[in-house]
Every structure is written in C-alpha cells, then in structure tokens.
Design an enzyme around this catalytic site. Structure first.
Site, PDB file in Angstrom:
ATOM      1  N   ASP A  32     -12.356   5.686  14.845  1.00  0.00           N
ATOM      2  CA  ASP A  32     -13.007   6.841  14.214  1.00  0.00           C
ATOM      3  C   ASP A  32     -14.334   7.180  14.892  1.00  0.00           C
ATOM      4  O   ASP A  32     -14.715   8.354  15.009  1.00  0.00           O
ATOM      5  CB  ASP A  32     -13.194   6.620  12.701  1.00  0.00           C
ATOM      6  N   ASP A  88      -4.130   3.934   4.800  1.00  0.00           N
ATOM      7  CA  ASP A  88      -3.098   3.731   3.774  1.00  0.00           C
ATOM      8  C   ASP A  88      -3.681   3.294   2.425  1.00  0.00           C
ATOM      9  O   ASP A  88      -2.936   3.036   1.480  1.00  0.00           O
ATOM     10  CB  ASP A  88      -2.017   2.745   4.263  1.00  0.00           C
ATOM     11  N   ASP A  89      -5.010   3.222   2.320  1.00  0.00           N
ATOM     12  CA  ASP A  89      -5.619   2.991   1.000  1.00  0.00           C
ATOM     13  C   ASP A  89      -6.339   4.258   0.524  1.00  0.00           C
ATOM     14  O   ASP A  89      -7.251   4.199  -0.283  1.00  0.00           O
ATOM     15  CB  ASP A  89      -6.554   1.763   0.990  1.00  0.00           C
ATOM     16  N   HIS A 109     -13.803   3.610   0.499  1.00  0.00           N
ATOM     17  CA  HIS A 109     -14.249   2.550  -0.417  1.00  0.00           C
ATOM     18  C   HIS A 109     -15.586   1.949   0.013  1.00  0.00           C
ATOM     19  O   HIS A 109     -16.019   0.947  -0.532  1.00  0.00           O
ATOM     20  CB  HIS A 109     -13.163   1.488  -0.620  1.00  0.00           C
ATOM     21  N   ARG A 159       0.792  -1.240   0.000  1.00  0.00           N
ATOM     22  CA  ARG A 159       0.000   0.000   0.000  1.00  0.00           C
ATOM     23  C   ARG A 159       0.823   1.288   0.000  1.00  0.00           C
ATOM     24  O   ARG A 159       0.353   2.295  -0.533  1.00  0.00           O
ATOM     25  CB  ARG A 159      -0.950   0.007   1.210  1.00  0.00           C
TER      26      ARG A 159
END
Ligand code: UDP
Ligand code: MN
Length: 368
Positions: A284, A191-192, A308, A118
């Site tokens: 989060d 990291d995506d 995503h 990644r």
C-alpha cells in the site's frame, strides 16, 4: 414610539444585524482556511488517531529507512492532502458521472489459511451485493471456495507468507487483472473489511474515472518521509528525503482507470513488485509512492474508509450507512470490533452480520 424614533430604531437594528452577519461570515471564512472539510480537528475526538504506527509500516520497518523520528506528529499537514470533492468546485461534467456497479473492479486480498475464517462472513454479507464485480486474490487453489465465490477466487501463485514480497506480489496481480478488465475503478480491500457497496458507489459517483483519482484514508498523521534511494545526486553531501501520503491498504482504497493507466508504465506486467523491492516498502505504501511521488498526483482524503488501526467501537451505529468500509481485529481484551446491535457474539464475532442487518434488514439471517 414616535414615527421618527421608529425609523431611527430600524436603522440602528439594521446596522447591528449587518455587523453580526459580517462577523459571522469572517469567522466562517477564517475557519475554512484553517481546517479543510473532512479533516479531523484538534483535541480528543472519538475517532482520533491512535498513537501507533500503522501495520503497513511495521511490515517494512526492518528495511525501510524512515527519515521521521519520534512518535507520530499530532496533526495532519492538511496542505498536502487533496480535499474531498464537496469542498472543491464541482464542474457540471463531474456532477453527471453516473457510476454503476458494473464499473467497479473490487479486489480482496486473502490467503489460504484465512479462506474459512474470513471469507465466510464476506460471502454471506456484502459479496451478495457485488458478486460479479468482486474477485478474491489468494495464494493457493481451493475448490470449495472457488465454487462458493462462483469462480471468483484467483490463485496468484504468490507465496503464502505475510512478508512484503508476497503482499506486493498479490497487489501486482490485482492491478494487472484490473488493467486487463474494462472496469472504470480499481478498489482494493483486505479480507477483514466489510464494504458498504451502495456507499462505495455513491462516493465514486462524485468523481470521474476519466480523471486521476486516488481515494482512501492515511493511517499516519503526516506524510511518510523516507530517504530517496532513487536519487543519485547528493544534496550537500547527503541524500534528499522524499515525502508522500499513502492510503492504508487495511481500510481499502480506490484508483480511477485514468490514474491506473498513468501508473501502468511503472507498475503493470509485474513491475509493481520491482518498485516494492527497490524502495523496500509494503504494497500500500508503494501505491502511494508511485502515485504521489512518481506521478505527482494527490491522495484524496476519504474518511469513510476504516481499518482496524482505528477503534471500531467509536463508529456510531447511526453513521454506518455513511461509511464505506469497516474492519475488525484481535481477540479477548484486544478485540477491536464494531458496536453493532443485532446477532449474538457467538454467531457474529466480527459484528459484520449485525452491521449488514442494520444496513439491509431483509436478509434471512437478520433478527425480525
Ligand atoms: N495476508 C496475506 N498473506 C498472509 C497473511 C495475510 O495475503 O500470509 C493478507 C490477509 O488476507 C489480509 C491482509 O494480508 O487481506 C492483512 O492481513 P492481516 O489482517 O492478517 O494483518 P494486519 O491487518 O494486522 O496487517
Ligand atoms: Mn487486518
């Protein structure tokens, strides 16, 4: 037409025009009451929310008590989300805020097994635009990536597993590292994520870091409703529910320094992990709990952040410069990636290099 008739005709036309203008402005006023700017409207739209729970909740789903039942509600409860700044009055002080790259603290959460898969694409693309400001928070030493990030790989010593505790541990270190810096904005990403640095900067420039700002995008349509574990007092023999919004970590979010300082008594020095553990919610969600529930500050809905959990293919290429973040996930039939023209899929499976070339065509790997 006689002069008298002409005058009469003009008067009638003026009256008709005035009526039309009044009707139009009434319509606009009515619509603005119904739907604040930036909130998705009803009905099918290409970027409509998927009817599934965000990943953030699935992490904690075994042990958080949700008071909401059934599938996600069809629409935001818009009254409870703070509107973006362009729909509220901008004071001269806010207009003058000039955010420079050096004001940002950009943290990227990662893990040892994702360094190669990644980080490589990040290092080739958007990291090059914010090398000094971006820090990677991982869970192990990795001399190769330590060098490739110019010493910006931080070993949090948190566990390498994908559970709530490990993820909260990383967020806690990210937050404490930001507090120790002199930066004005704390922006967290996964990291995506691809981060569109110029757009991030221009967006933050609309807000003052000396005021309390929490910018991001929720991944559920209604505020999260949970049982209040904190409240000792029972209402009618039952514990009360609490409701709050949170920005999904997989899309990224930003917090102003002023707000981070207010969070500090409950969240700094590792205390963030204790809050996560106490309410048994993912990192989060815990950020949202602290800001919205404990501090009574509101999330500002910022639709340009994308995770995503949304179908990436519906983001139009022409709109790429206007978006702050992008993401990708899956493989084979479940692949969720941007539709971006450019490089071959074998070279650029995440589409981030093609996206980067669309935004910054002068990079050496971009097709000429
Ligand atoms: N992650 C982590 N430790 C792990 C697995 C994942 O810190 O053991 C990080 C990962 O690097 C990413 C975030 O958690 O920044 C979300 O992980 P992923 O994208 O794999 O999962 P999903 O988006 O499906 O939750
Ligand atoms: Mn992910």
């Amino acid at each position: 037409m006689s002069p008298a008739m002409r005058v009469h005709f003009r008067v009638v036309m003026k009256a008709v025009l005035l009526c039309c203008a009044a009707a139009l402005s009434m319509l606009c006023f009515y619509r603005s009451l119904q739907l604040p700017h930036g909130i998705p409207s009803k009905g099918p739209s290409p970027s409509a929310w998927q009817e599934r729970a965000p990943r953030s909740l699935s992490y904690g789903s075994r042990d958080y008590e949700s008071a909401s039942t059934g599938p996600l509600a069809p629409q935001y409860d818009t009254n409870e989300l703070q509107q973006p700044l362009d729909t509220v009055e901008v004071t001269p002080a806010q207009q003058e805020v000039l955010t420079s790259l050096g004001d940002l603290f950009i943290s990227v959460k990662t893990t040892l097994s994702y360094h190669r898969s990644r980080l490589d694409v990040i290092l080739k693309t958007w990291f090059t635009l914010a090398q000094e400001e971006t820090w990677f928070f991982s869970d192990s030493q990795d001399p190769e990536y330590q060098e490739r990030t110019n010493g910006h790989l931080i070993n949090t010593n948190c566990s390498t597993s994908h559970n709530r505790k490990a993820l909260c541990c990383k967020m806690s270190v990210e937050f404490d590292t930001f507090l120790r810096s002199d930066k004005k904005w704390f922006c967290h990403f996964d990291d995506d994520n691809y981060v569109n640095i110029p757009k991030l900067l221009s967006t933050l420039g609309k807000y003052s870091p000396q005021e309390d700002w929490y910018l991001g995008r929720p991944s559920i349509r209604t505020p999260l409703e949970i049982l209040d574990r904190e409240k000792k007092k029972l209402v009618d023999g039952r514990k009360e529910n609490i409701k709050f919004w949170f920005a999904t970590g997989g899309a990224g979010f930003c917090i102003s320094r002023a707000l981070a300082l207010k969070m500090s008594p409950v969240a700094s020095g590792g205390k963030f992990i204790s809050v996560c553990e106490r309410i048994r919610l993912p990192d989060d969600v815990t950020i949202g709990y602290i800001i919205e529930h404990l501090l009574k500050k509101k999330l500002t809905y910022t639709p340009e952040f994308h995770s995503h959990l949304e179908p990436m293919k519906f983001l139009r290429q022409e709109s790429f410069p206007e978006q702050i973040t992008f993401s990708y996930s899956g493989q084979g039939r479940d692949l969720n990636v941007l539709k971006a023209e450019g490089l071959d899929e074998r070279i650029d499976p995440t589409r981030f290099m093609s996206l980067h070339c669309y935004l910054f065509p002068h990079y050496s790997f971009c097709p000429r």
